[in-house]
Design an enzyme around this catalytic site. Structure first.
Site, PDB file in Angstrom:
ATOM      1  N   GLY A   1      -0.392  -5.516  -2.398  1.00 54.10           N
ATOM      2  CA  GLY A   1       0.520  -6.390  -2.004  1.00 54.10           C
ATOM      3  C   GLY A   1       0.944  -7.128  -0.996  1.00 54.10           C
TER       4      GLY A   1
ATOM      5  N   SER B   1      -5.298   3.990  -0.561  1.00 59.12           N
ATOM      6  CA  SER B   1      -5.200   2.363  -0.329  1.00 59.12           C
ATOM      7  C   SER B   1      -6.030   2.117  -1.243  1.00 59.12           C
ATOM      8  CB  SER B   1      -5.025   2.223   0.927  1.00 59.12           C
ATOM      9  OG  SER B   1      -4.064   1.040   0.751  1.00 59.12           O
ATOM     10  N   SER B   2      -6.340   1.344  -2.277  1.00 59.27           N
ATOM     11  CA  SER B   2      -7.100   0.301  -2.606  1.00 59.27           C
ATOM     12  C   SER B   2      -7.241  -0.633  -1.268  1.00 59.27           C
ATOM     13  CB  SER B   2      -5.980  -0.434  -3.672  1.00 59.27           C
ATOM     14  OG  SER B   2      -6.224   0.762  -4.987  1.00 59.27           O
TER      15      SER B   2
ATOM     16  N   SER C   1       0.369  -0.991  -0.059  1.00 60.35           N
ATOM     17  CA  SER C   1      -0.154   0.050   0.098  1.00 60.35           C
ATOM     18  C   SER C   1       0.896   1.590  -0.459  1.00 60.35           C
ATOM     19  CB  SER C   1      -0.800   0.174   1.289  1.00 60.35           C
ATOM     20  OG  SER C   1      -1.795   0.991   1.392  1.00 60.35           O
ATOM     21  N   GLY C   2       0.651   1.884  -0.700  1.00 59.13           N
ATOM     22  CA  GLY C   2       1.279   3.367  -0.297  1.00 59.13           C
ATOM     23  C   GLY C   2       2.772   3.524  -2.263  1.00 59.13           C
TER      24      GLY C   2
ATOM     25  N   GLU D   1       1.074  -7.884   2.630  1.00 59.62           N
ATOM     26  CA  GLU D   1       0.809  -7.210   3.921  1.00 59.62           C
ATOM     27  C   GLU D   1       1.607  -7.743   5.122  1.00 59.62           C
ATOM     28  OE1 GLU D   1      -2.324  -3.991   2.495  1.00 59.62           O
ATOM     29  OE2 GLU D   1      -3.228  -5.297   4.094  1.00 59.62           O
TER      30      GLU D   1
ATOM     31  N   THR E   1      -2.205   2.232  -7.685  1.00 59.82           N
ATOM     32  CA  THR E   1      -3.315   2.808  -8.503  1.00 59.82           C
ATOM     33  C   THR E   1      -2.624   4.027  -9.775  1.00 59.82           C
ATOM     34  OG1 THR E   1      -4.151   1.977  -6.491  1.00 59.82           O
ATOM     35  CG2 THR E   1      -5.347   3.988  -8.149  1.00 59.82           C
TER      36      THR E   1
ATOM     37  N   ASN F   1      -0.981   4.749   3.203  1.00 55.97           N
ATOM     38  CA  ASN F   1      -1.326   5.217   2.096  1.00 55.97           C
ATOM     39  C   ASN F   1      -2.423   6.347   2.217  1.00 55.97           C
ATOM     40  OD1 ASN F   1      -2.122   6.116  -0.159  1.00 55.97           O
ATOM     41  ND2 ASN F   1      -2.029   4.184  -1.249  1.00 55.97           N
TER      42      ASN F   1
END
Length: 1047
Positions: free
Chosen positions: A389, A165-166, A112-113, A391, A117, A162
């Site tokens: 990704g 974040s998605s 994330s981050g 985590e 995206t 993030n």
């Protein structure tokens, strides 16, 4: 300049900005990998290849590498021809798809981050610009691009790592026709993090759409939805204690989302239903429960529940019953079992999660419908997989377990596809395949997903098991089943040292990327994700069309227990794997450069080195990067790519670049490219174990071999450049000389032609003129006729031209006027008079006042003496003066006596006595009334003008003058005899002052004088060689003058 070099060309700057492809690293160690990444990042080069895999490091700042100029640069270019870029990967995937007419996918992964995206957006934007376009296709592209803001609003949230974040996985297929035009798209979504709807960790937010609605919604809309413009009013928005974030503008994002919903064809009615569901979730979070005496949940006059009822269009009483009672069916009877407060809260949160999750799925389906391509002809696709990704948090729960399982599967697929691709290339090139040593994570995938024995199967069994199944009983089952597995450990199974790092409710998995510790608390509830049947039935009766549609698809009449979340996720992953295995793979690995999301500007170094060091440390966090490199499997991928040969190129490309290094291949190789490459590498001295010759490519084993070749090429370029410059300059100079010579020849030819034509015309004109001239000359005496008109005009013009250059220069010049021809006699006389008048006019206008007075005096002199006295002509050129004696030269006593009479003129004279004619020097002063003869001491004689009866001078050149004075008294003196050197000036002044011009006489021979009254004498004049004045024997005064010189 390095930013525009191809891969091989960039090797010359490898020490400064690193290497564009990690495969060409001299050492394949983690330290060398990170060092190269840092070099490139420090120069804002965020993209690097591992073969065809793209590594992207998030710079957390805007770079000018995504404009239309960059897009144009990368369109249709060979993959390694330009520096690494996401556009290069997107373009090569697109052109490979068109050339081979097969399907491809781009896997974008990272934590994330890291910029996943943004990477998918850049690819979509690139295809939107680079693909052929029509009005219909532009609409499809708009929908693809505008689906992002909608899905981000409903599926993204702020997390600790993030701000955008998605919280779901997304796979988008972009469909292309045979012409390469984007004609449609389809999205699959995976594992939306529904738990975030009802719970957020500290420092995190709920999904963006909630805040956008509250902060940006119009007043009328909020009033209809029963909402207040204050996020603090809603329990589901305040748990993370960061409802307002400086980097997020919810008001602007709200406008973007509303516009995007229109673009993806969601009409106003469905939009209102959609916002109604969002608002009902917020109201549902504010529903509170009380307990009765038995501990059962109660709801008393709850206004929030009424809003939920109104917005969903369901009966309020039935909704209240569904949230406080469970309906149990026993054969044909139904029994309501009251909830405790905990069960009621669980039911409320389960409904909120279910509504939001089902709505998100509906939204994805609607977007798919809007992008659907109706044409049944075959399409090729490029898939974009933007997936969460690996985590690792401080506390890892069920969501992290699913996400990391997904990454294990993708890593397995990644290694398989990479090995497969490598092996296929080796086989196609007839190169012997060398087995590659790598970590096979199948053992971990089996640990999670194996049927009846994997963690998911055990979790499902525990969820289905009757009795008091809890998270801890699930952990015990895991310990029983997995006790001896090398990649699984719990507090109970661990050794003494490891046990200190584990809580009793934790289990640890050794993933390919490292160890992750999971807390089992909540695993069963999140896996079950149950929604009680009576609530489902109620939702199926909702007047909100979206809610009714979503819950109707759940088949409420089916009595079978729905699949658990983990099983659904496992099944969807298997389907995704099948989809991806059928496509050609491209990879983008996104890395975070630091946790603080700081760009670390270099400018601060000038002012504060300590602070700059801190910023630079934050800019490229080596420990964080190392961790990501590990769990993204980049070193594994590099080792696979480097297992055999580090570098491979088609013979044509290799020969085209390096042919200058061998005389036999430079400048042109006429034979087969493979033979040319063989000759070239033999000349370069490649050892047999350093390369292999394939069918279409050369394979080079070690990067150092390529480095040496590239360095030699760089040196050769300078030599070639010098030679080429010399050749080109010579060629250019010769060409320029030839051009100039040809141009000169043409100019000379044209000029000669022009001159010859002019000469011919000139001669023809001359003949004509001469004929006319001769005829005119012959008839010049006749009246003006055709034959002589031009001749006469020529005569006139010629005369006037000659006259112009020979005009008299002075008024006195009367002789230089040109004689005119007969036809101009009259005109010449008129011109002569006009010219003399003009000269006189100019002369007169140029005379000053003093000069005019001088000439007037000269005119008087001329009238008196011209032609009468011999010395006159010599006096004409001598100017007159005001006086020959100044007042300072006059005796003061005499001056005092005559001052009142206004002295007009004074001149020195020689006075001759009447007795004996002795000469005496005297001063003659003329005043307004009289003339005074003065010596050095006194006035000797005063002659009043009234008694001056005559003035006589001789006609010779002498300066003698006689004043004839009237003698009325015998005692009065007689005539006055004087000699004056300025005779004409003196007499002219006297004549003007005394008005005696008419009494001045020029006498020949002698002048009679009266010495006294009654006594006469005479002054005789004669000529001689020398001038003399003396008393003659006859008693007269004799004056001898020289003869006048004739002109």
């Amino acid at each position: 300049m390095q930013g525009q070099l191809d891969m091989e060309g960039a090797l010359t700057a490898r020490d400064r900005v690193g290497i564009q492809d990690f495969v060409l690293l001299d050492e394949t160690t983690e330290a060398a990998f990170l060092s190269n990444l840092n070099k490139r990042f420090s120069k804002d080069l965020i993209y690097t290849y591992i073969g065809t895999l793209l590594v992207s490091v998030n710079p957390y700042k805007e770079l000018d590498v995504y404009n239309n100029k960059q897009m144009d640069l990368y369109m249709g270019v060979n993959f390694f021809e330009l520096p690494p870029h996401i556009y290069a990967l997107a373009d090569n995937a697109y052109h490979t798809m068109l050339a081979e007419f097969n399907n491809h996918f781009i896997l974008i992964s990272g934590e994330s981050g890291a910029g996943k995206t943004e990477a998918s957006k850049k690819i979509l934007q690139y295809y939107a610009v680079s693909c052929p376009s029509t009005a219909l296709l532009n609409t499809v592209r708009d929908k693809m691009l505008m689906s992002n803001p909608v899905l981000e609003a409903f599926g993204n949230a702020k997390t600790l790592k993030n701000d955008n974040s998605s919280r779901f996985g997304k796979y988008m297929d972009i469909q292309f026709d045979s012409e390469g035009e984007a004609v449609g798209g389809h999205i699959l979504n995976y594992l939306l993090e529904k738990s975030r709807v009802v719970h957020q960790n500290h420092g995190e937010r709920n999904f963006h759409i909630f805040y956008q609605l509250v902060q940006g919604g119009e007043e009328d809309l909020l009033h209809q939805l029963g909402l207040e413009r204050d996020c603090q009013h809603y329990n589901y928005l305040t748990q993370g204690e960061c409802a307002i974030v400086a980097s997020i503008n919810d008001k602007d994002e709200w406008k973007t989302v509303k516009n995007a919903l229109q673009v993806v064809n969601i009409d106003e009615i469905n939009t209102n239903h959609l916002f109604g569901i969002v608002a009902s979730v917020l109201h549902l979070g504010n529903v509170q429960f009380d307990s009765d005496s038995k501990g059962h949940a109660l709801m008393n006059n709850n206004p929030e529940l009424r809003w939920v009822s109104n917005l969903l269009g369901v009966d309020a009483h039935t909704l209240q019953e569904g949230l406080t009672y469970r309906k149990i069916e026993a054969q044909k009877d139904q029994v309501l079992s009251p909830f405790t407060i905990d069960h009621a809260i669980y039911a409320r949160d389960a409904l909120a999660k279910a509504m939001y999750g089902q709505t998100f799925t509906w939204l994805v389906n609607r977007i798919n419908e809007s992008m659907e391509n109706k044409d049944s002809s075959r399409k090729t696709v490029i898939g974009l997989l933007d997936i969460y990704g690996f985590e690792v948090f401080y506390v890892n729960s069920f969501e992290q377990f699913c996400i990391n399982y997904c990454n294990e599967k993708l890593q397995q697929l990644f290694i398989q596809l990479t090995l497969k691709s490598e092996q296929e290339e080796y086989e196609a090139e007839d190169i012997e395949w060398e087995p590659v040593q790598f970590f096979n994570n199948k053992i971990i995938c089996d640990l999670v997903e194996e049927k009846h024995r994997g963690i998911i199967s055990i979790l499902d069994e525990e969820c289905l098991r009757p009795g008091d199944a809890t998270d801890l009983t699930f952990l015990e089952r895991l310990e029983d089943k997995m006790g001896n597995h090398p990649h699984f450990v719990t507090h109970k199974l661990a050794d003494k040292m490891t046990r200190k790092t584990l809580e009793r409710g934790d289990f640890r998995l050794l993933h390919y990327a490292g160890e992750v510790t999971y807390c089992v608390v909540g695993f069963l509830d999140k896996n079950n994700d149950l929604l009680y049947r009576n609530i489902k039935d109620l939702m199926c009766q909702s007047k909100n069309a979206i809610v009714r549609e979503c819950f109707s698809t759940m088949d409420p009449d089916n009595r079978r227990r729905p699949e658990t979340v983990a099983t659904q996720f496992k099944s969807s992953l298997l389907k995704l794997t099948e989809i991806l295995m059928a496509k050609e793979a491209w990879y983008i690995r996104c890395l975070k450069s630091n946790e603080s999301k700081q760009p670390g500007t270099m400018k601060l170094f000038e002012f504060d080195p300590c602070l700059a060091h801190i910023l630079l440390t934050g800019q490229f966090d080596e420990a964080l990067i190392r961790h990501q490199v590990k769990y993204l499997g980049l070193m594994e991928h590099l080792r696979v790519r480097r297992a055999g040969f580090a570098y491979r190129r088609k013979y044509e490309d290799f020969l085209k670049r390096y042919k200058p290094l061998c005389p036999a291949t430079w400048p042109h190789w006429r034979g087969v490219p493979a033979d040319g490459v063989e000759v070239l590498i033999q000349h370069l001295g490649y050892l047999p174990n350093e390369y292999k010759m394939g069918r279409t490519k050369i394979f080079i084993r070690h990067p150092r071999t390529l480095y040496a070749t590239e360095d030699a090429y760089e040196r050769c370029k300078h030599e070639l450049a010098t030679r080429l410059q010399a050749k080109y300059k010579g060629y250019k100079a010769k060409g320029e000389f030839r051009k100039q010579k040809e141009a000169a020849t043409k100019i000379e030819t044209c000029w000669r032609g022009v001159q010859a034509r002019k000469e011919r015309e000139k001669r023809a004109w001359a003949v004509k003129v001469i004929k006319q001239f001769i005829k005119g000359y012959m008839t010049r005496g006749q009246a003006k006729i055709t034959d002589n008109s031009e001749y006469l005009a020529f005569v006139r013009q010629n005369y006037l031209n000659r006259l112009k250059d020979n005009l008299p220069k002075t008024v006195l010049d009367k002789t230089t006027w040109l004689s005119p021809p007969s036809v101009l006699t009259e005109a010449s006389e008129i011109l002569r008079k006009l010219h003399y008048r003009l000269m006189v006019r100019k002369y007169v206008r140029g005379i000053s006042t003093q000069r005019k007075a001088q000439l007037q005096m000269k005119l008087i002199t001329s009238s008196l003496f011209k032609g009468k006295k011999d010395s006159y002509p010599q006096s004409v050129a001598q100017p007159f003066v005001d006086s020959r004696i100044s007042e300072q030269d006059i005796n003061p006593r005499a001056l005092q006596m005559i001052r009142n009479e206004h002295i007009k003129y004074g001149v020195p004279v020689v006075k001759y006595n009447r007795n004996g004619f002795k000469p005496r020097p005297r001063q003659l002063i003329l005043t307004q009334a009289a003339a005074y003869v003065i010596d050095e001491a006194k006035i000797k004689q005063r002659v009043l003008y009234a008694f001056l009866k005559g003035i006589s001078v001789s006609n010779l050149t002498d300066g003698m003058v006689v004043f004839h004075i009237t003698c009325e008294d015998p005692k009065q003196k007689g005539d006055l005899v004087m000699q004056c050197d300025h005779l004409f000036e003196f007499l002219t002044k006297l004549g003007v002052i005394a008005n005696k011009q008419n009494v001045i006489k020029v006498v020949q021979g002698s002048i009679k004088i009266e010495i006294q009254a009654g006594k006469e004498s005479a002054v005789d004049f004669g000529t001689g060689q020398e001038p003399m004045v003396y008393k003659a024997k006859n008693g007269h005064l004799m004056v001898v003058a020289t003869r006048a010189r004739t002109r």
